[in-house]
Design an enzyme around this catalytic site. Structure first.
Site, mmCIF file in Angstrom:
data_model
loop_
_atom_site.group_PDB
_atom_site.id
_atom_site.type_symbol
_atom_site.label_atom_id
_atom_site.label_comp_id
_atom_site.label_asym_id
_atom_site.label_seq_id
_atom_site.Cartn_x
_atom_site.Cartn_y
_atom_site.Cartn_z
ATOM 1 N N GLU A 56 19.951 10.303 1.256
ATOM 2 C CA GLU A 56 19.851 9.257 0.243
ATOM 3 C C GLU A 56 18.430 8.698 0.184
ATOM 4 O O GLU A 56 17.925 8.356 -0.891
ATOM 5 C CB GLU A 56 20.868 8.157 0.528
ATOM 6 C CG GLU A 56 22.305 8.639 0.381
ATOM 7 C CD GLU A 56 23.329 7.654 0.921
ATOM 8 O OE1 GLU A 56 24.463 7.666 0.419
ATOM 9 O OE2 GLU A 56 22.990 6.893 1.846
ATOM 10 N N CYS A 101 -4.361 13.221 1.654
ATOM 11 C CA CYS A 101 -3.189 13.995 2.059
ATOM 12 C C CYS A 101 -3.638 15.337 2.647
ATOM 13 O O CYS A 101 -3.821 16.320 1.926
ATOM 14 C CB CYS A 101 -2.249 14.221 0.870
ATOM 15 S SG CYS A 101 -0.704 15.051 1.322
#
Length: 588
Positions: free
Chosen positions: A558, A237
């Site tokens: 969502e 990352c």
């Protein structure tokens, strides 16, 4: 909103400054054990008193006097003879610390000899430090559901029609958080933008992360950021590695350590094994791993240090999943996913509204390459690296500035170091728990060891207050509104979220005896399950197409909610295994 109060023999605790000054002082007296007859105040690390004892009404807020975050010391104030001119002209500030530094004592003595400005002038200065309120912002940002930048990228970009819905009970919270981020960095971090869809959770997340990285704790500040680098590197990352490399240097870390694990102290290097296991197969961690770290004579860890390190590792592993899952880790460049796209006037982004005339050209220039620090810090970084180049000999010196770390026309660092130097055994990865050797490990049953009954009390005892912050975060993500998601799946919100949570825990071998796992296949469609497993177990393999393909009919917020569930469920799973191993070591 939270500051650290220090007193006595290196004792400290957190307080929320979003309260009246008089209420805060009353709480401090009770917490520190100061008689009500004594006058108390707070001072900062430079020995500057805050004059809280001058406040006489409940209208004045503590946040106006005590900028957060920060550390403040409790002081006793001895005034002159009551009823005389000396009462306010003569003051003595005594820090309530066991061993105050000579510099702090001298600074307080000087302030006592030269009386401070009156309360009115203090309030005037405090007024200038106030965070802008919604009334101070343009009308476009005050309304509930105000338009904000689209959180998928690190830039000030948005998709037409995307709206961030504010919580009805406290609509100003996200504005305060975002304005603070804009003021401190000139931009909003990609993670902050994503979590901005759920401001209550964002508030809890930022408090916890700040406490882990910047507040008093067992580990030195530079070590905390290096541990974060080690954790983020396990999942390749670069977003998080870049962030913590510069924060590591800002905290005074040795640039030599950035050459890789071979150049760090053995004590930190010994943490590599549990970092690897927690990141990929946490069920393999045992009390022997804990004993090895605690019993190595010269380079041994204390229990408190180890718990702090474990929480940091779990936090960064889980955050890497969120970064990849929501597209924060992305390629940049002309036309790439991170490129800035012009928005029509009706879709003005938050920072445009906050400045009043749109994103300035300077801000656009700064944001072109997602820099993680200011140009001054970058110049300092270059100087320190150049200094080491001169001091070292041989070809190894070039490893200080890896080949893939380059600068753009703005002079900003755009790449991370070669991540392979921050990890060992790079081929070690996730393996399906269901396919493990049967004699390797047993299923982890929550009824035998749970966060609520066991993990919380242990972590809070060894690393004060972090248990409360983590518990609040776990509860917060479970309490986020998800009625639309559940309605489309034909079930109650709690049932749907529990299905996702238990499915994630199941992938790490954690089982709930009172749950029917047949519900998972009923509740979660195949594409959603593939997405959840990839983000949870192999986040570095996540691509933007996966994010776009699952739940096409659902809103972006969502989908972010699903990623928050993944973040917290994964973090709790790692903590359960690590804390259980620590408990087994302590009772053996």
């Amino acid at each position: 909103m939270f500051i650290c109060i220090s007193h006595g023999d290196n004792q400290s605790f957190l307080v929320n400054t979003d309260c009246p000054v008089l209420l805060l002082l009353s709480h401090l007296r009770s917490k520190v054990g100061v008689p009500t007859t004594d006058v108390i105040d707070l001072c900062d690390k430079l020995g500057t008193p805050k004059l809280l004892f001058q406040v006489k009404t409940l209208r004045e807020r503590a946040s106006e006097f005590l900028p957060a975050p920060g550390t403040y010391y409790v002081c006793r104030v001895d005034l002159g003879t009551p009823g005389t001119a000396q009462e306010q002209a003569s003051r003595t500030f005594t820090p309530l610390l066991k061993d105050p530094s000579a510099a702090l004592t001298e600074a307080l003595r000087q302030h006592g000899q030269h009386p401070h400005r009156r309360l009115q002038r203090s309030l005037k200065a405090a007024e200038g430090r106030r965070t802008p309120t919604t009334e101070a912002l343009p009308a476009g940002t005050q309304a509930q559901g105000a338009s904000m930048e689209h959180p998928r990228g690190s830039r000030c970009q948005r998709l037409p029609g995307q709206v961030v819905k504010m919580s009805g009970s406290e609509p100003e919270r996200p504005q305060f958080l975002f304005v603070k981020a804009l003021a401190s960095r000139g931009r909003l971090e990609a993670v902050t933008q994503q979590m901005g869809y759920h401001p209550r959770y964002l508030d809890s997340f930022l408090k916890t992360q700040h406490y882990l990285l910047h507040m008093d704790g067992p580990l030195p500040f530079d070590c905390r950021h290096y541990i974060a680098i080690m954790a983020a590197a396990r999942h390749h990352c670069r977003y998080l590695v870049n962030l913590h490399v510069l924060q590591f240097l800002r905290a005074g870390g040795d640039p030599q350590w950035l050459r890789g694990l071979d150049f760090i102290p053995p004590k930190l290097r010994n943490l590599n094994e549990i970092n690897k296991i927690l990141a990929h197969r946490p069920w393999l961690i045992t009390k022997e791993h804990i004993e090895k770290l605690l019993k190595i004579s010269e380079w041994s860890w204390s229990l408190a240090e180890l718990v702090h390190a474990v929480v940091l590792l779990a936090h960064c592993h889980a955050l890497a999943s969120f970064v990849f899952g929501c597209g924060c880790e992305q390629e940049e460049g002309p036309g790439g996913r991170g490129s800035l796209k012009p928005s029509p006037p009706g879709n003005q982004c938050f920072c445009e509204a906050a400045t009043g005339n749109g994103c300035s050209q300077e801000l656009l220039r700064i944001n072109r390459k997602r820099s993680l620090d200011s140009c001054m810090e970058l110049d300092s970084l270059r100087e320190r690296i150049q200094r080491i180049h001169v001091e070292t000999e041989g070809r190894e010196e070039t490893r200080l500035l890896p080949p893939d770390r380059e600068e753009d026309t703005d002079g900003e660092v755009t790449g991370a170091a070669n991540l392979a130097c921050y990890m060992q055994d790079p081929d070690f990865g996730y393996q399906d728990f269901a396919r493990r050797d049967e004699d390797q490990t047993q299923v982890f049953r929550v009824q035998d060891y749970s966060w609520e009954d066991h993990g919380f009390s242990l972590v809070n005892r060894l690393y004060s207050d972090i248990g409360h912050l983590l518990d609040e975060k776990f509860r917060m993500v479970g309490g986020l509104q998800s009625s639309a998601m559940a309605k489309r799946q034909g079930c109650e919100p709690s049932v749907f979220k529990r299905g996702i949570w238990n499915y994630i825990h199941c992938m790490f071998g954690i089982r709930y005896d009172d749950y029917d796992y047949a519900e998972v296949n009923h509740l979660l469609e195949r594409m959603l399950k593939v997405y959840i497993k990839t983000v949870t177990c192999y986040p570095e393999k996540t691509n933007p197409e996966m994010f776009d393909r699952f739940w096409k009919q659902f809103k972006h917020s969502e989908k972010v909610h699903v990623n928050l569930l993944i973040l917290e469920a994964r973090m709790q799973a790692e903590l359960l295994y690590a804390l259980q191993a620590i408990t087994q070591y302590m009772v053996s």
